[in-house]
Design a protein around this motif. Structure first.
Motif, mmCIF file in Angstrom:
data_model
loop_
_atom_site.group_PDB
_atom_site.id
_atom_site.type_symbol
_atom_site.label_atom_id
_atom_site.label_comp_id
_atom_site.label_asym_id
_atom_site.label_seq_id
_atom_site.Cartn_x
_atom_site.Cartn_y
_atom_site.Cartn_z
ATOM 1 N N SER A 20 2.571 -3.676 -0.954
ATOM 2 C CA SER A 20 1.463 -3.947 -0.054
ATOM 3 C C SER A 20 1.763 -3.332 1.304
ATOM 4 O O SER A 20 2.915 -3.281 1.742
ATOM 5 N N GLY A 21 0.728 -2.885 1.930
ATOM 6 C CA GLY A 21 0.893 -2.197 3.196
ATOM 7 C C GLY A 21 0.368 -2.995 4.370
ATOM 8 O O GLY A 21 -0.285 -4.018 4.200
ATOM 9 N N LEU A 22 0.678 -2.515 5.561
ATOM 10 C CA LEU A 22 0.159 -3.128 6.792
ATOM 11 C C LEU A 22 -0.551 -2.059 7.598
ATOM 12 O O LEU A 22 -0.098 -0.921 7.651
ATOM 13 N N THR A 23 -1.668 -2.450 8.225
ATOM 14 C CA THR A 23 -2.333 -1.489 9.099
ATOM 15 C C THR A 23 -2.617 -2.162 10.440
ATOM 16 O O THR A 23 -2.830 -3.371 10.493
ATOM 17 N N VAL A 50 -6.092 4.076 -5.690
ATOM 18 C CA VAL A 50 -5.814 2.629 -5.643
ATOM 19 C C VAL A 50 -7.039 1.775 -5.959
ATOM 20 O O VAL A 50 -6.907 0.595 -6.252
ATOM 21 N N GLN A 70 -2.498 -6.069 10.051
ATOM 22 C CA GLN A 70 -3.039 -6.865 8.951
ATOM 23 C C GLN A 70 -2.721 -6.203 7.610
ATOM 24 O O GLN A 70 -2.474 -5.007 7.558
ATOM 25 N N PRO A 71 -2.746 -6.972 6.544
ATOM 26 C CA PRO A 71 -2.438 -6.387 5.239
ATOM 27 C C PRO A 71 -3.496 -5.364 4.846
ATOM 28 O O PRO A 71 -4.680 -5.560 5.087
ATOM 29 N N ALA A 72 -3.042 -4.266 4.256
ATOM 30 C CA ALA A 72 -3.984 -3.251 3.785
ATOM 31 C C ALA A 72 -4.691 -3.772 2.545
ATOM 32 O O ALA A 72 -4.189 -4.648 1.846
ATOM 33 N N ALA A 73 -5.880 -3.211 2.300
ATOM 34 C CA ALA A 73 -6.711 -3.728 1.218
ATOM 35 C C ALA A 73 -6.065 -3.541 -0.152
ATOM 36 O O ALA A 73 -6.116 -4.432 -0.995
ATOM 37 N N TYR A 74 -5.476 -2.381 -0.372
ATOM 38 C CA TYR A 74 -4.976 -2.082 -1.714
ATOM 39 C C TYR A 74 -3.468 -1.853 -1.663
ATOM 40 O O TYR A 74 -2.984 -1.198 -0.750
ATOM 41 N N PRO A 75 -2.756 -2.343 -2.642
ATOM 42 C CA PRO A 75 -1.325 -1.991 -2.705
ATOM 43 C C PRO A 75 -1.185 -0.527 -3.115
ATOM 44 O O PRO A 75 -2.046 0.024 -3.803
ATOM 45 N N SER A 117 -2.391 3.537 1.645
ATOM 46 C CA SER A 117 -3.369 2.618 1.087
ATOM 47 C C SER A 117 -4.749 2.876 1.683
ATOM 48 O O SER A 117 -5.750 2.875 0.981
ATOM 49 N N THR A 125 -9.093 -7.187 -6.287
ATOM 50 C CA THR A 125 -8.554 -6.565 -5.082
ATOM 51 C C THR A 125 -8.874 -7.440 -3.881
ATOM 52 O O THR A 125 -9.988 -7.938 -3.750
ATOM 53 N N THR A 180 -2.856 -14.730 8.881
ATOM 54 C CA THR A 180 -3.102 -13.622 7.966
ATOM 55 C C THR A 180 -2.672 -12.279 8.547
ATOM 56 O O THR A 180 -2.836 -11.259 7.921
ATOM 57 N N GLN A 181 -2.144 -12.302 9.779
ATOM 58 C CA GLN A 181 -1.759 -11.035 10.387
ATOM 59 C C GLN A 181 -0.392 -11.221 11.032
ATOM 60 O O GLN A 181 0.059 -12.343 11.211
ATOM 61 N N ALA A 202 6.275 -1.294 5.100
ATOM 62 C CA ALA A 202 4.890 -1.632 4.731
ATOM 63 C C ALA A 202 3.897 -0.961 5.678
ATOM 64 O O ALA A 202 2.765 -0.672 5.304
ATOM 65 N N ALA A 203 4.341 -0.715 6.928
ATOM 66 C CA ALA A 203 3.442 -0.091 7.902
ATOM 67 C C ALA A 203 3.053 1.312 7.461
ATOM 68 O O ALA A 203 1.915 1.745 7.648
ATOM 69 N N THR A 230 3.288 2.384 4.251
ATOM 70 C CA THR A 230 2.552 2.190 2.995
ATOM 71 C C THR A 230 1.067 1.962 3.295
ATOM 72 O O THR A 230 0.190 2.434 2.573
ATOM 73 N N GLY A 231 0.815 1.226 4.398
ATOM 74 C CA GLY A 231 -0.559 0.932 4.792
ATOM 75 C C GLY A 231 -1.387 2.187 4.987
ATOM 76 O O GLY A 231 -2.578 2.205 4.693
#
Lengths: 1099, 475
Positions: free
Chosen positions: A771-774, B289, A761-766, B69, A663, B46-47, B62-63, B65-66
């Motif tokens: 994949s998610g963004l937070t 997850v 930024q990318p979320a830790a877990y898909p 997650s 992960t 990375t962002q 994806a926002a 989905t985050g």
């Protein structure tokens, strides 16, 4: 062959000397070398000789007999000499040599213990075209030319200066006139002109501590002429201390800087504070520069994996013994040239370089032993059981297997000192250093390597190993115009630690807890024993590689005008693994697999700093120097943290490829660019009036568009009043006196990159494979530079021919436009946002320094020094504090170190629980915020150090005491449960309330969630019960060495051999209620007491 | 040596000239041209910048989905469950769980003596506002974007509104009046006062109504996994909120909409399959997850040794009527020499690399019980009994026959206790909303119980950082 090469380096002038003679001489030389110490002493005792028309070589023999000096010469040289007649009594070697060589065609220079004889290059020039003209050459003890020395006529002050070759011409000097030759850093000489119209003048380097050079970043000066405040520690003092981080070597030695170590584990973090806290919420680190290259003070270690209390300090990536000097720049005059990053002071580290002369090898081997300096006195089983039973009785409850396994399930006859079990072992230190250095007048080199191993108090399974290489080469072209210095430091560090500091769990472990291991060797979890030793199975490993490389090139275009460029490149890489095997869990959890975290991070940085320097002099009295430079820097920081799970076997945990699931925890990339234009103008009139102006224009990528650039400047002035005739006449006992003042600004850009950008930024877990963004943070495009205006006034005095030096300074720093992560309520989704605060913070203080060379004799030498700092911090302005998020934290006019807390007045003798001072008169005392008081301040009132160094014959003894007056956080804060509940307590709790009428400091024991429980929690988290005196006096360092040199070492061809013992953090006198008043974290291993022994050898 | 010296001599001059030229060029450029260009940096690799997120359908999706997650990730506690989750904490606060922890943070819930500095309270507060902030950012980002397709816009606004409503529902039920942040602007949010429970519910209802209108009719666009909300998820939550608000007609109407969609939702016949992933009873589940785990509730509740966290209370175990299949199927017991400990056994997989159970957030049997209660309160006793008995029947219990409304209501309350135990704090919230907490917990949780304990304290850190935030009474 090696020897030949070496000899050439040593003495390039002797090219013509026949090889055989040379070889012979070298052999002789090696056979009869004496120790440096011995030589110095004999020299001080003086030489007596009486020669009457003797052969010149006889003088050599006599001198060699009386001293440990040896002459290096050829027979050809001697053939040109004439007979000599001379009588001297008890004179210095220089004096004797001067007299001996006076009328000979030879000259001499001293290199360590050797007196090198040379043919006088410049004989008297017969042709003197102008009448009464005096020509000459000025050189130092090594016969190296001194450029810029002043030659003036004593009578009418008419003067000239020497050129690059050290040569000068002074017209119209009648015979009998006295000329004065002077230069900074050298003793003044007066010569009466006779018939000799060509003078070969040697100036002796001044020994006064005032003429020690201090580096102020892009330029250097002497202590005497410095207009700013710079504290310095040299290699000699650093080497006395068995430390693995250079910051430890500074503790207690300098005024104005307070350093505390967070834990006694290798790689510990240090809090470094120069002249107080300037910033409200963040960015109080000084600016570190190593050999001209900025060095990040923030650890690269991932916050996800890293050892909780470690934090890390990258300076442990510098081998302390490679350091030549550490200079701490404090006031505006010293720091403004670093502009935007110097608000919190600058720490300049300069590594060692080779010295011209014979190639020497230095070897230093030492071994040390460290122990936790103090264990917290805890209750023994009997006391503990009494406490528990008393608590149950107080609450009217009966112990059951569920709420009291310690009373009912465990063997209550057991009594274990868990602290000793967990961290009572001796940490072993071993250290080997070796270096080779030497060079000619044009080229010097130093190559060093070191290995350091340090185990922990947890035992040998956990240890830190470091290996380092240091290289520095300096070259000066034959025309002395082009100079290049190249240096590189590389260190590899492997640190193994337990994943978490188990101190808190150990302190709380009841003394009757079951054995750690079952008979079969596995961890014992029976009877609700939440076994803290499981943490030792989870390991943390950090591997750090650190390269700091730098090149400095300079070229003299015209006399006084030179260009210089500083090029630097640094790279730091860290690799971390944190492994948690299944065996670290209670088998009841039935964990399918262990897991492991992997973090890699790197920081690459380059810097280019072109500079132009110009020095000139007007009418001989006015010295100017200019500096103009630019700075371009880029840092790229990257990091990747991953977690692996699903390992088929615990043995594979360190291999991420063996994980069935990987992960991504975090990946980051930041780019930081920095650009500056800086300058300096210095004016020195007759070494009496000094003005130093520095300025800088900075641009940083950390700020949003339109806010990137800012200007900083400072002016420093100095007046050496003892140069005035008035003082010379009326206060002749005052050998030196200077008043100096400085005012200027510097800034702070210690903030996160990209704070002005809104980022996701990318979320830790898909989630479902997507994949998610937070949102990563809140953004604010409108913040600008923080500014710190510094004022300093100081007086420096020297008495008894500078044997007694006193420095007193007052400073007042005011930091405004506070750049902070403004704390936000979590309602906003984040805990802070980058912003400027309208606050103005003042740090004012007084620093005093005294050094006294009490006794100076050949047999006994005694130096003492003392420093003290009294500092006060105040929040001067903060419009809108009352409606800000800081309103319950700070008070206008008070220090930033205050804590607003309920005031615990004591324990009620009736109810046995803590009472609070009730401010709003409603009888409660714990109304938030009405009952909050701001009387407690968590900082040092004053601190300092006192050191003595003695030398008696072959023994040297150094003792350093550090003293700190402060209030601190005691054991009650966040370390122990409520007394009476399950969990051990310090012995202090025995002073508890037991029955009505008792007067005691600790409230009654409770087991349950009673009022007493709530009151205790309030008193120790929101009340001031956790704050108490944390002052201490600590024997910080003691160092004893014995010079083992003698005839036998000479025979063994050793130049120097000494054996030493050193103790670090040896004794502490304190009333502190807790483990260690320095780190004030009862739940972390305190700094260790370390004793080491070593041997130093020079070949 | 010779070579060295000559080398340095020649190269010195060459380098020096080059160097001189370089210095001058650099200094001039630094001084006069300005170095704005030099210090301009690209955004981090990375962002991605906020404005870019909503320029593209996939990135915008994806926002949201985050958020799931995060809810299900290792920093998520509230929804993900476990010994920091709401089911656990509310179970301790009410009479469902007994604490065996040595951690004051957990015991303070169990003893109804929460301190203002309790770190679990602070992290629950922080976590929910974090999701709310993300939802607010998405709603603003979507509304400001002109580049997203309409279906994606609807989907995003629908999901974000639902998430915001869901979190505010729990905020008011934990803390009472709470600050109502409906934008991502920290300048506004950092000085928010607490809004009344009613006005928060007003926002919640309008968000859910909007979500109902925008979310898809089924789970097909989620690959037939019930791990994201659809239209009926919003209806189901609305039904609960109307019931809490005393709007029984609407509560019945909304639960009816869910129940009558029999194509999508059916009560599981077998009690063992209710909590399996994508169970036919599931209205919304959270997909675990973090590798190695199924649900955190299973990980922390299922006992294999004497409890160090919590076990079921005697009150709950005694609440099961004789013959109730749920006692055998949804609870289990661990016998040890020191005692026997009951534990929730709705989720049966303590830990495994294969995921067969998802965390159940909303399920159909609650809708039946909502409808039963709403009908009973509208005096539609017969229909209410039908709903109640359907649930009882499944648990192997005989139907209740009564004409007494109060008797029926207490039977429904009792059924909720045994059906919904250790799920989402239903017991805790039911006792609070029916104002029976003092009566019930005043006995079972004596002597620690105080009437003010129905609300959790506002975290002290928030009171410090938001100057206009007030504390609940009793703290």
């Amino acid at each position: 062959m090696l020897l030949t090469a070496f000899f050439k380096k040593l003495c390039p002038d002797l090219e013509t000397v026949s090889k055989s003679v040379r070889m012979m001489k070298i052999v002789t030389l090696f056979l009869f070398v004496g120790s440096m110490q011995l030589a110095a002493r004999t020299a001080a005792q003086g030489i007596s000789l009486s020669l009457n028309n003797a052969a010149f070589s006889v003088a050599f023999t006599v001198i060699e007999q009386q001293t440990t000096y040896h002459f290096i010469y050829t027979n050809e040289q001697l053939s040109t000499t004439s007979k000599i007649t001379l009588t001297v009594q008890n004179a210095s070697i220089e004096k004797v040599l001067e007299l001996c060589f006076k009328d000979q065609p030879l000259t001499w220079s001293i290199e360590d213990r050797f007196i090198i004889v040379k043919i006088k290059e410049r004989k008297i020039i017969a042709v003197t075209t102008v009448d009464n003209e005096v020509r000459g050459r000025v050189s130092n003890e090594k016969d190296e030319p001194i450029a810029g020395a002043t030659i003036s006529l004593k009578t009418n002050k008419r003067a000239t200066t020497t050129d690059n070759k050290g040569e000068f011409v002074l017209a119209d000097v009648p015979a009998g006139s006295v000329i004065v030759i002077s230069n900074v850093g050298f003793e003044l000489r007066e010569i009466t002109i006779g018939n000799n119209r060509y003078l070969n003048i040697h100036l002796n380097t001044v020994v006064s501590a005032l003429d020690e050079m201090v580096i102020k970043g892009y330029y250097s000066t002497s202590k005497r002429l410095n207009t700013g405040n710079v504290s310095k520690i040299g290699a000699a003092d650093i080497e006395k201390q068995a430390v693995s981080n250079p910051l430890q070597a500074i503790q207690g030695r300098m005024p104005g800087i307070y350093i505390s170590q967070s834990t006694g584990l290798p790689g510990a973090a240090f809090a470094v504070n120069i002249r107080g806290r300037n910033s409200i919420a963040s960015g109080n680190d000084p600016f570190y520069i190593i050999d001209g290259v900025p060095f990040t003070s923030a650890s690269l270690a991932s916050t996800y994996t890293s050892f909780s209390t470690l934090g890390g300090n990258p300076l442990s990536g510098i081998n302390p013994t490679d350091i030549e000097s550490i200079e701490i720049l404090k006031d505006a005059d010293a720091t403004a040239i670093y502009g935007s990053r110097a608000a919190n002071g600058v720490i300049l580290i300069t590594t060692k370089k080779g010295k011209s002369g014979k190639t020497i090898a230095d070897i230093n081997i030492n071994a040390g032993w460290g122990k936790v300096s103090k264990m917290l006195p805890l209750l023994n089983t009997q006391q503990y059981l009494n406490m528990r039973h008393e608590a149950f009785t107080n609450d009217g409850k009966i112990p059951t297997a569920d709420n009291a396994p310690d009373l009912l399930l465990w063997d209550t006859t057991r009594n274990t000192d868990w602290q000793k079990q967990a961290y009572g072992k001796t940490a072993h230190f071993s250290d080997v250093q070796a270096s080779l250095s030497g060079g000619s007048a044009h080229m010097q080199f130093l190559v060093g390597t070191a290995y350091h191993r340090e185990s922990t108090v947890f035992g040998n399974d956990f240890a830190d190993r470091k290996g380092s290489v240091h290289l520095k080469i300096t070259n000066l072209s034959t025309d002395q115009k082009f100079k290049i210095t190249v240096s590189a430091n590389y260190i590899v560090d492997n640190n193994y630690l337990p994943l978490v500091d188990i101190s808190k769990r150990i302190l709380n472990l009841p003394p009757d807890a079951p054995p750690i291991y079952k008979p079969d060797g596995s961890l014992n979890w029976e009877n609700k024993f939440n076994n803290p030793f499981s943490s030792f199975l989870s390991r943390y490993k950090i591997n750090t590689e650190n390269l700091i490389s730098n090149a400095q090139l300079s070229y003299q275009l015209l006399p006084g005008l030179s260009v210089k460029t500083n090029l630097g490149f640094t790279e730091m890489n860290t690799h971390e693994t944190a492994t948690v095997p299944t065996t670290a869990f209670d088998p009841a959890y039935n964990l399918a697999s262990g897991y492991a975290d992997f973090a890699n991070a790197s920081l690459k940085s380059w810097i280019i700093e072109p500079q132009l320097q110009y020095q000139f002099r007007m009418q001989q009295k006015n010295n100017f120097s200019f500096l103009l430079g630019g700075s371009f820097q880029e840092n790229i920081r990257q990091g990747l943290t991953q977690e692996g799970y699903g390992f088929s076997n615990n043995a594979l945990l360190e291999n991420i490829a063996a994980a069935s699931t990987i992960t991504l925890i975090n990946s980051n990339y930041t780019q930081y660019k920095y650009n500056a234009l800086f300058g300096r103008l210095n004016y020195n009139r007759l070494d009496k009036y000094l003005i130093n102006i520095t300025a800088r224009r900075d641009g940083s990528s950390r700020f949003g568009p339109g806010k990137q650039f800012a200007n900083f400047a400072a002016v420093g002035v100095g007046w050496i009043f003892t140069k005035e005739h008035f003082f010379q006449r009326n206060a002749p006992s005052l050998s030196f006196g200077k008043i100096r003042a400085s005012y200027g600004s510097s800034g702070n850009d210690q903030i996160a990159d990209y704070g002005y950008l809104s980022l996701w930024q990318p979320a830790a877990y898909p989630y479902q494979g997507n994949s998610g963004l937070t949102p990563s943070r809140l953004s604010n495009a409108n913040y600008g530079w923080e500014r710190n205006r510094k004022l300093e006034l100081a007086i420096e005095l020297g008495m008894l021919k500078d044997r007694l030096l006193i420095n007193l300074s007052y400073y007042r720093n005011r930091a405004g436009n506070q750049l902070v992560g403004y704390p936000l309520p979590l309602i906003t989704g984040q805990s802070s946002v980058q912003a400027n605060l309208p606050a103005l913070i003042q740090n004012a203080g007084f620093e005093g320094e005294l050094s006294y060379h009490v006794l100076r004799s050949a047999i006994f030498n005694w130096k003492m020094s003392f420093n003290i700092t009294v500092a006060r911090n105040r929040l001067l302005e903060y419009p809108g504090l009352e409606i800000s998020n800081f309103k319950n934290q700070y008070v206008l006019g008070r220090s930033l170190y205050i804590r607003k807390l309920f005031h615990v007045t004591g324990v009620s003798s009736q109810s046995g629980i803590y009472q609070f001072q009730d401010l709003n008169g409603n009888g409660v005392g714990t109304d938030y915020p009405a009952d909050l008081q701001d009387t407690r301040e968590l900082t040092q009132k004053y601190f300092g150090g006192f050191s003595n160094s003695f030398q008696f014959k072959k023994f040297k003894l150094d003792i350093l005491f550090q003293f700190v007056k402060q209030q601190g956080v005691n054991y009650m804060y966040n370390s122990f449960n409520v007394p009476g509940t399950m969990g051990n307590q310090p012995e202090y709790v025995l002073d508890r309330w037991q029955k009505p009428g008792d007067k005691s400091g600790i409230q009654r024991f409770t087991e349950d969630y009673t009022t007493a429980y709530d009151t205790y929690s309030t008193a120790t988290s929101l009340g001031d019960a956790f704050i108490s005196d944390a002052s201490f006096i600590r024997l910080r360092n003691i160092y004893l060495s014995w010079d083992a040199g003698g005839k036998w070492t000479q025979k063994m061809r050793m130049i120097n051999l000494s054996i030493y013992l050193s103790g670090q953090n040896v004794l502490t006198f304190t009333n502190y209620r807790g483990t260690d008043p320095e780190n004030q974290i009862p739940t972390a291993i305190p700094p260790l007491r370390i004793v080491s022994a070593g041997i130093k050898l020079t070949l | 040596m010779k070579f060295y010296q000559s080398y340095s001599h020649i190269s010195a001059r060459a380098i020096a000239y080059l160097f001189h030229a370089l210095t001058v060029i650099v200094l001039v450029s630094a001084g006069f041209m300005g170095c704005k260009k030099f210090i301009t940096v690209d955004p981090p690799k990375t962002q991605i910048a906020g404005a870019v997120v909503f320029n593209d359908d996939n990135t915008a999706l994806a926002a949201v989905t985050g958020i799931y997650s995060q809810m299900s990730g290792s920093s998520g506690n509230f929804i993900r469950g476990g010994n920091q989750g709401f089911s656990y904490m509310a179970g301790l606060s009410s009479d469902e769980l007994i604490s065996f922890s040595t951690t004051p943070n957990q015991n303070e819930f169990y003893n109804n003596s929460l301190s203002k500095t309790n770190s679990t309270i602070a992290s629950l507060w922080a976590e929910l506002y974090k999701y709310i902030f993300s939802a607010n950012s998405i709603i603003e980002g979507v509304n400001a974007s002109s580049k997203l397709s309409t279906p994606v816009k609807n989907q995003l606004i629908g999901e974000a509104s639902f998430i915001r409503a869901y979190n505010y529902f729990y905020m008011v039920n934990m803390f009472g009046d709470v600050p109502l942040a409906i934008s991502s602007d920290y300048e506004i949010n950092r000085v928010l006062k607490r809004s009344s429970v009613a006005s928060v519910y007003g926002q919640v209802i309008s968000d859910l109504v909007k979500a109902e209108s925008l979310l898809p009719e089924s789970y097909s666009s989620y690959r037939n996994e019930r791990v994201r909300p659809c239209k009926y998820t919003a209806s189901a939550l609305l039904a609960r909120i109307y019931l809490y608000q005393g709007e029984f007609v609407k509560a019945e109407q909304k639960s009816n909409e869910v129940i009558s969609n029999t194509g999508l939702y059916r009560l599981s016949k077998n009690l063992d399959s209710v909590f399996l992933k994508n169970s036919e009873e599931a209205i919304w589940q959270l997909l675990p997850v973090v590798p190695g785990y199924n649900t955190q509730d299973a990980f922390y509740f299922i006992l294999t040794a004497s409890p160090t966290n919590a076990a079921l209370s005697t009150t709950l175990i005694n609440a099961f009527e004789p013959g109730d299949l749920r006692k055998g199927k949804w609870t289990s017991v661990l016998n040890t020499p020191t005692g026997n400990y009951y534990y929730p056994f709705k989720y049966k997989i303590k830990s495994s690399n294969t995921i067969s159970e998802y965390s159940m957030i909303l399920r159909l049997s609650e809708q039946f019980l909502i409808r039963a209660e709403a009908r009973a309160l509208q005096n539609n006793i017969t229909a209410a009994l039908d709903d109640l008995n359907l649930i009882r029947l499944r648990s192997g219990l005989s139907p209740i026959l009564t004409n007494d409304k109060n008797l029926l209501l207490s039977a429904i309350a009792h059924e909720r206790q045994t059906e919904l135990f250790t799920e989402w704090g239903h017991r805790w919230l039911d006792l609070k909303r029916t104002q029976t907490a003092d009566v019930v917990l005043g006995i079972t949780k004596a002597p620690n119980w105080q009437p003010a304990d129905v609300l959790y304290p506002i975290p002290q850190s928030e009171i410090i950082s938001d100057p206009v935030l007030s504390q609940n009474t009793g703290y």
